[in-house]
Design an enzyme around this catalytic site. Structure first.
Site, PDB file in Angstrom:
ATOM      1  N   HIS A   1       4.753 -11.278  -1.910  1.00 43.83           N
ATOM      2  CA  HIS A   1       4.369 -10.208  -0.692  1.00 43.83           C
ATOM      3  C   HIS A   1       5.513  -9.762  -0.087  1.00 43.83           C
ATOM      4  O   HIS A   1       6.365 -10.650   0.500  1.00 43.83           O
ATOM      5  CB  HIS A   1       3.104 -10.505  -0.130  1.00 43.83           C
ATOM      6  CG  HIS A   1       2.692  -9.263   0.680  1.00 43.83           C
ATOM      7  ND1 HIS A   1       3.083  -8.860   1.947  1.00 43.83           N
ATOM      8  CD2 HIS A   1       1.723  -8.515   0.588  1.00 43.83           C
ATOM      9  CE1 HIS A   1       2.535  -7.769   2.331  1.00 43.83           C
ATOM     10  NE2 HIS A   1       1.492  -7.586   1.620  1.00 43.83           N
TER      11      HIS A   1
ATOM     12  N   GLU B   1       5.829  -8.853   2.976  1.00 46.91           N
ATOM     13  CA  GLU B   1       5.948  -9.589   4.463  1.00 46.91           C
ATOM     14  C   GLU B   1       6.292 -11.051   4.293  1.00 46.91           C
ATOM     15  O   GLU B   1       7.026 -11.464   5.353  1.00 46.91           O
ATOM     16  CB  GLU B   1       4.425  -9.538   5.018  1.00 46.91           C
ATOM     17  CG  GLU B   1       4.254  -9.989   6.490  1.00 46.91           C
ATOM     18  CD  GLU B   1       3.114 -10.147   7.110  1.00 46.91           C
ATOM     19  OE1 GLU B   1       2.697 -11.136   7.727  1.00 46.91           O
ATOM     20  OE2 GLU B   1       2.346  -8.813   6.833  1.00 46.91           O
TER      21      GLU B   1
ATOM     22  N   THR C   1       0.204 -11.799   8.227  1.00 41.31           N
ATOM     23  CA  THR C   1      -0.672 -11.233   9.078  1.00 41.31           C
ATOM     24  C   THR C   1      -2.145 -10.766   8.504  1.00 41.31           C
ATOM     25  O   THR C   1      -2.963 -10.033   9.339  1.00 41.31           O
ATOM     26  CB  THR C   1      -0.098  -9.996   9.865  1.00 41.31           C
ATOM     27  OG1 THR C   1       0.403  -9.249   8.894  1.00 41.31           O
ATOM     28  CG2 THR C   1       1.313 -10.592  10.779  1.00 41.31           C
TER      29      THR C   1
ATOM     30  N   CYS D   1      -3.315 -10.428  12.368  1.00 40.24           N
ATOM     31  CA  CYS D   1      -3.395  -9.450  13.560  1.00 40.24           C
ATOM     32  C   CYS D   1      -4.875  -8.852  13.602  1.00 40.24           C
ATOM     33  O   CYS D   1      -5.706  -9.072  13.190  1.00 40.24           O
ATOM     34  CB  CYS D   1      -2.365  -8.220  12.805  1.00 40.24           C
ATOM     35  SG  CYS D   1      -3.159  -7.108  11.726  1.00 40.24           S
TER      36      CYS D   1
ATOM     37  N   SER E   1      -2.035  -3.506  -1.588  1.00 37.34           N
ATOM     38  CA  SER E   1      -2.278  -3.787  -0.031  1.00 37.34           C
ATOM     39  C   SER E   1      -2.917  -5.186   0.010  1.00 37.34           C
ATOM     40  O   SER E   1      -4.152  -5.123  -0.206  1.00 37.34           O
ATOM     41  CB  SER E   1      -2.996  -2.464   0.271  1.00 37.34           C
ATOM     42  OG  SER E   1      -3.281  -2.793   1.904  1.00 37.34           O
ATOM     43  N   SER E   2      -2.388  -5.829   0.705  1.00 37.07           N
ATOM     44  CA  SER E   2      -2.984  -7.320   0.933  1.00 37.07           C
ATOM     45  C   SER E   2      -4.237  -7.218   1.891  1.00 37.07           C
ATOM     46  O   SER E   2      -5.400  -7.786   1.358  1.00 37.07           O
ATOM     47  CB  SER E   2      -1.894  -8.198   1.520  1.00 37.07           C
ATOM     48  OG  SER E   2      -2.699  -9.532   2.171  1.00 37.07           O
ATOM     49  N   ASN E   3      -4.272  -6.393   3.018  1.00 36.66           N
ATOM     50  CA  ASN E   3      -5.437  -6.238   3.498  1.00 36.66           C
ATOM     51  C   ASN E   3      -6.657  -5.810   2.952  1.00 36.66           C
ATOM     52  O   ASN E   3      -7.705  -6.160   3.341  1.00 36.66           O
ATOM     53  CB  ASN E   3      -5.017  -5.667   4.918  1.00 36.66           C
ATOM     54  CG  ASN E   3      -4.889  -4.327   5.189  1.00 36.66           C
ATOM     55  OD1 ASN E   3      -6.019  -3.522   5.191  1.00 36.66           O
ATOM     56  ND2 ASN E   3      -3.785  -3.886   4.823  1.00 36.66           N
TER      57      ASN E   3
END
Length: 325
Positions: A134, A136, A174, A204, A232-234
């Site tokens: 990822h 991030e 996050t 976050c 998109s991880s989230n």
């Protein structure tokens, strides 16, 4: 469906908060304002946020997306680093080429970077909880010398990881599932009782709030639709959280045109949410598709109000140069 027949009733619970977070909003504004100030092209390293609708909208305005700096010509135009953060080698390479660069890294990701640096400076090896590959995670690991960080992807890895001898600290991506991360950290703390924590947890506020909102509607829903990108991880975590929280089925779609409203046939109540990089217009598309087939009544279920706003980078806060300059 028989066009003359009355449409079946369908209740749609809208999870709130959903959609854009402050970090995503800031990143998009950075690209838009760079285009206003310097004109096209403005180069962007990696997708500014993980959403094709957003990326294509910025491309139409003159943004040019690249994966690496060596794809960018020496034409004096600015380059923007994505909201996910970049390894230190990237701004160093941009400086070496005397490029004008704007860092759109989310300030909450930058906080993770600074915490990792602080623990490293104190002599600790870092255990980073996150997903391999990822952006991030790549950016966070790239803040420190190679070998300073060990990635831990799940509880199984936490049970077997063998970090070097000496002090240990942890950091996390996050955008992880709060429950999954708690499980990983419980394993790590049991194995390494002196494991140092961040001053403030790394997951976050936006990730926390969106997952809490999904949990608040999950047991009332027979289906939850998550609007977001597959990378998109989230967004992916929201789909997982929905099913773990008691919803029989959750699906991830990129936008309304990708949604088959017949998935709601025979259901009485469904939920909709959106990942932090998905604009509200894409949620509205899904509702519009449902209205083609059902008599839709919506209900907002909001668990938190978000009023956070992040400042733009200093070069965009300075007055724009006049033509005479």
């Amino acid at each position: 469906m028989n066009q003359g027949a009355p449409r079946p009733a369908l209740k749609v619970l809208l999870a709130g908060p959903r959609g854009f977070c402050a970090g995503v909003d800031r990143a998009i504004k950075i690209v838009e304002q760079a285009l206003d100030r310097w004109g096209a092209p403005v180069y962007v390293r990696h997708e500014i946020v993980h959403n094709r609708f957003v990326v294509e909208g910025l491309q139409a305005k003159g943004a040019v997306f690249v994966e690496e700096l060596d794809e960018i010509p020496d034409d004096g135009q600015p380059v923007v680093f994505s909201a996910h953060g970049v390894p230190k080698s990237v701004p160093a390479a941009a400086e070496a080429r005397q490029m004008l660069f704007l860092d759109a890294t989310c300030p909450l990701v930058s906080k993770v970077h600074r915490e990792a640096e602080r623990h490293h400076a104190g002599g600790s090896h870092i255990l980073l909880v996150g997903h391999a590959g990822h952006p991030e995670v790549i950016g966070t690991m790239g803040q420190l010398p190679e070998g300073s960080v060990t990635l831990v992807e799940d509880a199984e890895a936490a049970a077997t990881v063998q970090p070097p001898e000496g002090p240990l600290a942890y950091a996390t991506q996050t955008t992880l599932s709060i429950d999954d991360t708690t499980e990983v950290l419980d394993v790590l703390r049991a194995r390494f009782p002196h494991l140092s924590a961040p001053v403030k947890e790394d997951i976050c506020y936006a990730t926390t709030n969106r997952q809490a909102a999904v949990k608040a509607i999950a047991e009332r829903c027979e289906l939850i639709v998550v609007v977001g990108a597959p990378n998109s991880s989230n967004s992916v975590r929201l789909r997982e959280v929905a099913e773990k929280a008691g919803c029989p089925r959750a699906v991830l779609i990129q936008r309304g045109r990708d949604f088959d409203p017949s998935l709601a046939d025979g259901l009485s109540t469904i939920g909709i949410t959106a990942g932090a990089s998905a604009p509200e217009v894409l949620v509205e598309e899904v509702i519009a598709r449902l209205r083609e087939r059902f008599d839709v009544v919506t209900e907002d279920v909001t668990v938190a109000e978000e009023r956070i706003v992040f400042n733009l980078p200093r070069p965009l806060r300075a007055p724009a140069p006049t033509a005479a300059e």
